[in-house]
Scaffold this motif. Sequence first.
Motif, PDB file in Angstrom:
ATOM      1  N   LEU A  54      46.358  48.036  42.280  1.00  0.00           N
ATOM      2  CA  LEU A  54      45.619  48.655  41.199  1.00  0.00           C
ATOM      3  C   LEU A  54      45.618  50.396  41.865  1.00  0.00           C
ATOM      4  O   LEU A  54      45.682  51.046  40.748  1.00  0.00           O
ATOM      5  CB  LEU A  54      44.247  48.187  41.057  1.00  0.00           C
ATOM      6  CG  LEU A  54      43.120  48.798  40.325  1.00  0.00           C
ATOM      7  CD1 LEU A  54      43.613  49.125  38.811  1.00  0.00           C
ATOM      8  CD2 LEU A  54      41.859  48.283  40.426  1.00  0.00           C
ATOM      9  N   ILE A  55      45.289  50.639  42.870  1.00  0.00           N
ATOM     10  CA  ILE A  55      45.557  51.853  43.292  1.00  0.00           C
ATOM     11  C   ILE A  55      46.880  52.658  43.138  1.00  0.00           C
ATOM     12  O   ILE A  55      46.861  53.987  42.750  1.00  0.00           O
ATOM     13  CB  ILE A  55      45.353  51.960  45.077  1.00  0.00           C
ATOM     14  CG1 ILE A  55      43.795  51.608  45.250  1.00  0.00           C
ATOM     15  CG2 ILE A  55      45.467  53.395  45.456  1.00  0.00           C
ATOM     16  CD1 ILE A  55      43.495  51.335  46.794  1.00  0.00           C
ATOM     17  N   GLU A  87      44.304  39.034  46.925  1.00  0.00           N
ATOM     18  CA  GLU A  87      43.374  39.949  46.591  1.00  0.00           C
ATOM     19  C   GLU A  87      43.507  41.652  46.925  1.00  0.00           C
ATOM     20  O   GLU A  87      43.476  42.366  46.183  1.00  0.00           O
ATOM     21  CB  GLU A  87      42.007  39.731  46.916  1.00  0.00           C
ATOM     22  CG  GLU A  87      41.261  38.425  46.216  1.00  0.00           C
ATOM     23  CD  GLU A  87      40.113  37.797  46.555  1.00  0.00           C
ATOM     24  OE1 GLU A  87      39.196  37.412  45.912  1.00  0.00           O
ATOM     25  OE2 GLU A  87      39.763  38.002  48.076  1.00  0.00           O
ATOM     26  N   LEU A 122      38.572  39.523  52.105  1.00  0.00           N
ATOM     27  CA  LEU A 122      39.669  39.272  50.774  1.00  0.00           C
ATOM     28  C   LEU A 122      40.861  38.492  51.148  1.00  0.00           C
ATOM     29  O   LEU A 122      41.267  38.451  52.224  1.00  0.00           O
ATOM     30  CB  LEU A 122      39.967  40.558  50.297  1.00  0.00           C
ATOM     31  CG  LEU A 122      39.071  41.728  49.802  1.00  0.00           C
ATOM     32  CD1 LEU A 122      39.403  43.159  49.509  1.00  0.00           C
ATOM     33  CD2 LEU A 122      38.214  41.129  48.702  1.00  0.00           C
ATOM     34  N   THR A 147      37.175  53.616  40.125  1.00  0.00           N
ATOM     35  CA  THR A 147      37.848  52.543  39.897  1.00  0.00           C
ATOM     36  C   THR A 147      37.403  51.279  40.244  1.00  0.00           C
ATOM     37  O   THR A 147      37.419  50.190  39.657  1.00  0.00           O
ATOM     38  CB  THR A 147      39.246  52.598  40.139  1.00  0.00           C
ATOM     39  OG1 THR A 147      39.988  54.016  39.611  1.00  0.00           O
ATOM     40  CG2 THR A 147      40.104  51.576  39.953  1.00  0.00           C
ATOM     41  N   PHE A 148      36.742  51.514  41.343  1.00  0.00           N
ATOM     42  CA  PHE A 148      36.126  50.067  42.149  1.00  0.00           C
ATOM     43  C   PHE A 148      34.767  49.909  42.014  1.00  0.00           C
ATOM     44  O   PHE A 148      34.056  49.230  42.540  1.00  0.00           O
ATOM     45  CB  PHE A 148      36.615  50.127  43.652  1.00  0.00           C
ATOM     46  CG  PHE A 148      38.186  49.869  43.870  1.00  0.00           C
ATOM     47  CD1 PHE A 148      38.535  48.357  43.619  1.00  0.00           C
ATOM     48  CD2 PHE A 148      38.896  50.915  44.241  1.00  0.00           C
ATOM     49  CE1 PHE A 148      39.748  48.317  43.926  1.00  0.00           C
ATOM     50  CE2 PHE A 148      40.218  50.733  44.377  1.00  0.00           C
ATOM     51  CZ  PHE A 148      40.918  49.312  44.233  1.00  0.00           C
ATOM     52  N   GLN A 162      44.224  44.943  44.821  1.00  0.00           N
ATOM     53  CA  GLN A 162      43.684  46.042  45.013  1.00  0.00           C
ATOM     54  C   GLN A 162      44.851  47.344  45.334  1.00  0.00           C
ATOM     55  O   GLN A 162      44.700  48.265  44.459  1.00  0.00           O
ATOM     56  CB  GLN A 162      42.779  45.995  46.091  1.00  0.00           C
ATOM     57  CG  GLN A 162      41.586  45.423  45.828  1.00  0.00           C
ATOM     58  CD  GLN A 162      40.485  45.760  46.900  1.00  0.00           C
ATOM     59  OE1 GLN A 162      40.628  46.090  47.941  1.00  0.00           O
ATOM     60  NE2 GLN A 162      39.309  44.861  46.504  1.00  0.00           N
TER      61      GLN A 162
END
Length: 96
Positions: free
Chosen positions: A23-24, A16, A12, A61-62, A20
């Motif tokens: 997002l978490i 990226e 990644l 979520t992922f 992530q």
Amino acid sequence: MNELEVYEEKPLTISEIKGQVNLIQQVMKEVMVSGEHYGVIPGCGDKPALLKAGAEKLIFTFRMVADPQEEIIELPNEHREYRYKIKILTKNGVYL
């Protein structure tokens, strides 16, 4: 016989990874509930830990799939030991 498919991806990018992490953090702030999805475990310090329900939210979520495996070991004096191993797969069945 099932052959193990090798999961090969490029690493990644920093951008990226930051996405992530953001997002978490957003999921924790807007979806997760303290004491249900994460919380302090008595006797384990003051830092909150991710609980099973929170881990399930992140797996969802992922877009990953959990394949839990349980082993029960019968011990003397009616004691029992439980061991759990969770394999994480992509939605296409690739083992991560």
